[in-house]
Write a protein that holds these residues in place. Structure first.
Motif, PDB file in Angstrom:
ATOM      1  N   SER A   1       0.863  -1.197  -0.004  1.00 25.86           N
ATOM      2  CA  SER A   1       0.084  -0.080  -0.102  1.00 25.86           C
ATOM      3  C   SER A   1       0.936   1.172  -0.105  1.00 25.86           C
ATOM      4  O   SER A   1       0.424   2.164  -0.578  1.00 25.86           O
ATOM      5  N   PHE A   2       2.128   1.124   0.524  1.00 30.69           N
ATOM      6  CA  PHE A   2       3.019   2.383   0.596  1.00 30.69           C
ATOM      7  C   PHE A   2       3.827   2.435  -0.686  1.00 30.69           C
ATOM      8  O   PHE A   2       4.986   3.008  -0.587  1.00 30.69           O
ATOM      9  N   SER A   3       3.647   1.689  -1.729  1.00 25.89           N
ATOM     10  CA  SER A   3       4.260   1.392  -2.871  1.00 25.89           C
ATOM     11  C   SER A   3       5.749   0.700  -2.602  1.00 25.89           C
ATOM     12  O   SER A   3       6.619   0.907  -3.343  1.00 25.89           O
ATOM     13  N   LEU A   4       5.878  -0.089  -1.735  1.00 24.92           N
ATOM     14  CA  LEU A   4       7.073  -0.722  -1.121  1.00 24.92           C
ATOM     15  C   LEU A   4       7.084  -2.237  -1.912  1.00 24.92           C
ATOM     16  O   LEU A   4       6.244  -3.172  -1.846  1.00 24.92           O
ATOM     17  N   GLN A   5       8.238  -2.697  -2.395  1.00 20.05           N
ATOM     18  CA  GLN A   5       8.254  -4.113  -2.916  1.00 20.05           C
ATOM     19  C   GLN A   5       8.654  -4.839  -1.717  1.00 20.05           C
ATOM     20  O   GLN A   5       9.598  -4.387  -0.825  1.00 20.05           O
ATOM     21  N   ALA A   6       8.012  -5.995  -1.441  1.00 16.47           N
ATOM     22  CA  ALA A   6       8.436  -6.927  -0.385  1.00 16.47           C
ATOM     23  C   ALA A   6       8.135  -8.464  -0.577  1.00 16.47           C
ATOM     24  O   ALA A   6       7.423  -8.611  -1.371  1.00 16.47           O
TER      25      ALA A   6
ATOM     26  N   LYS B   1      -6.928   7.296  -2.659  1.00 20.40           N
ATOM     27  CA  LYS B   1      -7.232   5.980  -3.063  1.00 20.40           C
ATOM     28  C   LYS B   1      -6.381   5.162  -2.488  1.00 20.40           C
ATOM     29  O   LYS B   1      -6.793   4.059  -2.130  1.00 20.40           O
ATOM     30  N   HIS B   2      -4.986   5.274  -2.579  1.00 22.46           N
ATOM     31  CA  HIS B   2      -3.890   4.202  -2.007  1.00 22.46           C
ATOM     32  C   HIS B   2      -4.015   4.354  -0.509  1.00 22.46           C
ATOM     33  O   HIS B   2      -3.951   3.032  -0.032  1.00 22.46           O
ATOM     34  N   PHE B   3      -4.299   5.558   0.269  1.00 21.09           N
ATOM     35  CA  PHE B   3      -4.292   5.615   1.419  1.00 21.09           C
ATOM     36  C   PHE B   3      -5.649   4.728   1.951  1.00 21.09           C
ATOM     37  O   PHE B   3      -5.489   3.997   3.140  1.00 21.09           O
ATOM     38  N   SER B   4      -6.595   4.530   1.395  1.00 25.67           N
ATOM     39  CA  SER B   4      -7.745   3.867   1.854  1.00 25.67           C
ATOM     40  C   SER B   4      -7.473   2.500   1.872  1.00 25.67           C
ATOM     41  O   SER B   4      -8.350   1.708   2.386  1.00 25.67           O
ATOM     42  N   GLU B   5      -6.315   1.935   1.310  1.00 24.33           N
ATOM     43  CA  GLU B   5      -6.145   0.669   0.902  1.00 24.33           C
ATOM     44  C   GLU B   5      -5.391   0.115   2.113  1.00 24.33           C
ATOM     45  O   GLU B   5      -5.224  -1.267   2.369  1.00 24.33           O
ATOM     46  N   ILE B   6      -4.947   1.070   3.010  1.00 25.04           N
ATOM     47  CA  ILE B   6      -3.876   0.659   4.232  1.00 25.04           C
ATOM     48  C   ILE B   6      -4.587   0.027   5.120  1.00 25.04           C
ATOM     49  O   ILE B   6      -5.591   0.438   5.622  1.00 25.04           O
ATOM     50  N   SER B   7      -4.402  -1.255   5.597  1.00 30.12           N
ATOM     51  CA  SER B   7      -5.012  -1.644   7.071  1.00 30.12           C
ATOM     52  C   SER B   7      -4.181  -1.520   8.111  1.00 30.12           C
ATOM     53  O   SER B   7      -2.941  -1.930   8.178  1.00 30.12           O
ATOM     54  N   PHE B   8      -4.971  -1.269   9.093  1.00 29.91           N
ATOM     55  CA  PHE B   8      -4.247  -0.938  10.401  1.00 29.91           C
ATOM     56  C   PHE B   8      -4.576  -2.257  11.552  1.00 29.91           C
ATOM     57  O   PHE B   8      -5.704  -2.057  11.725  1.00 29.91           O
ATOM     58  N   PRO B   9      -3.523  -3.087  11.743  1.00 32.59           N
ATOM     59  CA  PRO B   9      -3.896  -4.045  12.643  1.00 32.59           C
ATOM     60  C   PRO B   9      -4.478  -3.604  14.022  1.00 32.59           C
ATOM     61  O   PRO B   9      -4.095  -2.769  14.701  1.00 32.59           O
ATOM     62  N   ALA B  10      -5.779  -4.337  14.260  1.00 28.24           N
ATOM     63  CA  ALA B  10      -6.086  -3.977  15.642  1.00 28.24           C
ATOM     64  C   ALA B  10      -6.563  -5.234  16.428  1.00 28.24           C
ATOM     65  O   ALA B  10      -6.797  -6.264  15.634  1.00 28.24           O
TER      66      ALA B  10
END
Length: 548
Positions: A145-150, A481-490
């Motif tokens: 989501s942060f455009s990082l390859q992993a 749009k891309h920020f809305s795809e980030i999932s914050f673990p809870a």
């Protein structure tokens, strides 16, 4: 265009981006060395060689903007060589500006986003090794989501095979990967047997004791995370190890009625990469201070129109310059008189004749300390972004520059949607994580010439020079749009957040308004976005003037 052609084009873009980043890093590192060394023929040759390679890459991939920058860089380096390899303030500022343009990766006025966007983190991937494979995959998805390859690995052998082919930008490693404390042993193997210097971030699902934390440090660990992996915190470490640390050259104002002494001081400081402006009339000092905005002031103690201590008092009466260091450079050798002069607001005293190395070291140290202090004052402690007061000051400065040029200027107000519910449902620590993540997201996806501030609470402000309203809306909508795809673990369920934004474009018809009024227009557009259902970006539209 077929899917295969699209993939080839994207690979070509990424290949070019990596080449540009490598050459940019070389140019930048050589130039940044001026903060600790002196300019010499060796630096000139090294920069000419790096700029020439960049020129060849730009020609090969038909990248006209980079071709223009590389050619301008070579022209300026040739001019320096023709000037007996002597730097002056104009050369320093021009080369610094060219490096800033080279490192830009975002939208520019009149260009299509698709044509100029290159992923800001196009470098090496992250390698993720967690005992819980599903958790690793969820974490990698957040990184995407942060455009990082992993890449995720199930066992040590496949990881070592990948390491043999390509080193990552960073490794996220579970201390218990493949068995109790086996991750620590794997890191030691990398460090000792493979001589790897890749940064390692250790992770433990449970609180680790002092023994494990000490072992992590000895294995080369750069950080230690416990419990849930925080994507924003990991991203901070990734940015710290991969981003360009481009530092503006220090700026010094020299006030000395002796033209010969002022010229000598200017040349010594220029050779150290310090932008210098010398004036011989102390009565012009305040005007020059406002125009030049120096990091440091060097004063002669005895001048005909007014002496140094008098001028120091005048400067200190202006709140804007209270924190700017003042150094006396004088032939006065009476210690009591030196101390009396310093009591009027100065920070140091150097005697003429001064050794160039002594002068440069004093200026660098004082300027660095002052700049660091100023940075802390104007930045928000949670996000590291500019605070409310400073972002408005930067907006006013940008507005003045735009009014004197034909370039567009846009200002954006951002507000995280339903943020009170986030705090009420998940707690304030989670709210802080969301705020910090959006700050990182904006820093990552906007240009280095853009200014980002935390306006207050969950509100952010962005200044986009050389960008019209429609282009700004496209940029912010892509970020939204891309920020809305980030999932914050809870604990109960993962959290996703959105934001709304309002954009205003500065125009010549707005000459009579200040930064606060311009921000008010952006706020009206933000209110329209909220009224339209949130999670969208709206452009400010002035109400039609009544006709009589």
């Amino acid at each position: 265009m077929t899917g295969i052609q699209m993939d080839s084009l994207e690979r070509l873009k990424q290949h070019f981006a990596q080449r540009v980043i490598h050459q940019s890093r070389q140019l930048l590192e050589i130039w940044q060395n001026l903060h600790s060394t002196q300019w010499s023929s060796q630096e000139l040759v090294s920069m000419q060689d790096a700029a020439q390679r960049l020129l060849r890459y730009a020609e090969r991939f038909e990248q006209h903007a980079h071709l223009k920058i590389a050619q301008a860089m070579l022209d300026n380096l040739d001019a320096i060589e023709n000037n007996n390899n002597r730097l002056n303030s104009q050369f320093i500022e021009t080369i610094t500006q060219l490096l800033q343009e080279l490192l830009q990766t975002g939208l520019r006025q009149g260009e299509s986003i698709d044509n100029v966007f290159l992923p800001p983190m196009v470098r090496k991937p992250l390698y993720v090794l967690l005992q819980d494979y599903e958790k690793a995959e969820r974490f990698v998805q957040q990184m995407h989501s942060f455009s990082l390859q992993a890449e995720v690995f199930r066992d040590a052998s496949s990881f070592l095979q990948a390491m043999a082919k390509r080193h990552p930008a960073l490794i996220v490693l579970d201390v218990d990967f493949s068995g109790d404390e086996q991750g620590l042993q794997l890191a030691l193997t990398l460090k000792n047997e493979h001589e790897s210097n890749v940064p390692v971030l250790f992770y433990s699902s449970v609180e680790a004791d002092a023994h494990i934390r000490l072992a992590a440090v000895r294995a080369g660990g750069q950080a230690f995370f416990v419990g849930e992996l925080d994507a924003a915190s990991v991203l901070e470490k990734v940015e710290a190890s991969t981003r360009f640390a481009h530092t503006e050259p220090y700026r010094a104002l020299v006030v000395d009625d002796s033209k010969a002494q002022a010229t000598f001081t200017e040349r010594v400081l220029n050779s150290a990469g310090i932008v210098t402006r010398a004036i011989n009339d102390p009565t012009l000092a305040l005007t020059e201070l406002l125009d030049f905005d120096p990091d440091l002031i060097i004063l002669d103690m005895y001048m005909p129109q007014c002496d140094g201590p008098e001028l120091a008092k005048v400067i200190r009466h202006n709140d804007r310059f209270v924190g700017v260091p003042i150094i006396y450079l004088s032939a006065e050798d009476d210690l009591d008189k030196q101390l009396d002069a310093m009591s009027e607001g100065a920070d140091d005293f150097l005697m003429k004749p001064v050794k160039p190395r002594h002068l440069v070291a004093t200026v660098r140290n004082r300027a660095a300390r002052a700049r660091n202090l100023k940075s802390r004052i104007v930045r928000d402690s949670l996000t590291g972004l500019f605070n409310h007061t400073h972002i408005l000051q930067l907006l006013d400065d940008a507005r003045v520059r735009a009014s004197k040029s034909t370039h567009a200027l846009s200002f954006v107000m951002i507000d995280i949607d339903h943020f009170k519910q986030v705090n009420d449902t998940y707690g304030h620590p989670m709210g802080d994580k969301v705020i910090k993540s959006l700050a990182l997201f904006l820093r990552q996806r906007l240009r280095r010439t853009d200014y980002i501030g935390r306006y207050g609470g969950e509100e952010f402000a962005v200044i986009l020079p050389n960008t019209d309203a429609e282009s700004a809306q496209k940029v912010m909508d892509d970020i939204r749009k891309h920020f809305s795809e980030i999932s914050f673990p809870a604990q109960s369920r993962d959290l996703r957040c959105t934001f709304s934004a309002g954009v205003v474009e500065y125009s010549v018809e707005m000459d009579d308004i200040d930064a606060a009024q311009l921000a008010g227009y952006a706020d009206e557009a933000l209110y329209a976005a909220k009224h339209a259902g949130r999670n969208c970006v709206k452009i400010y539209t002035a109400a039609p003037k009544p006709s009589f």
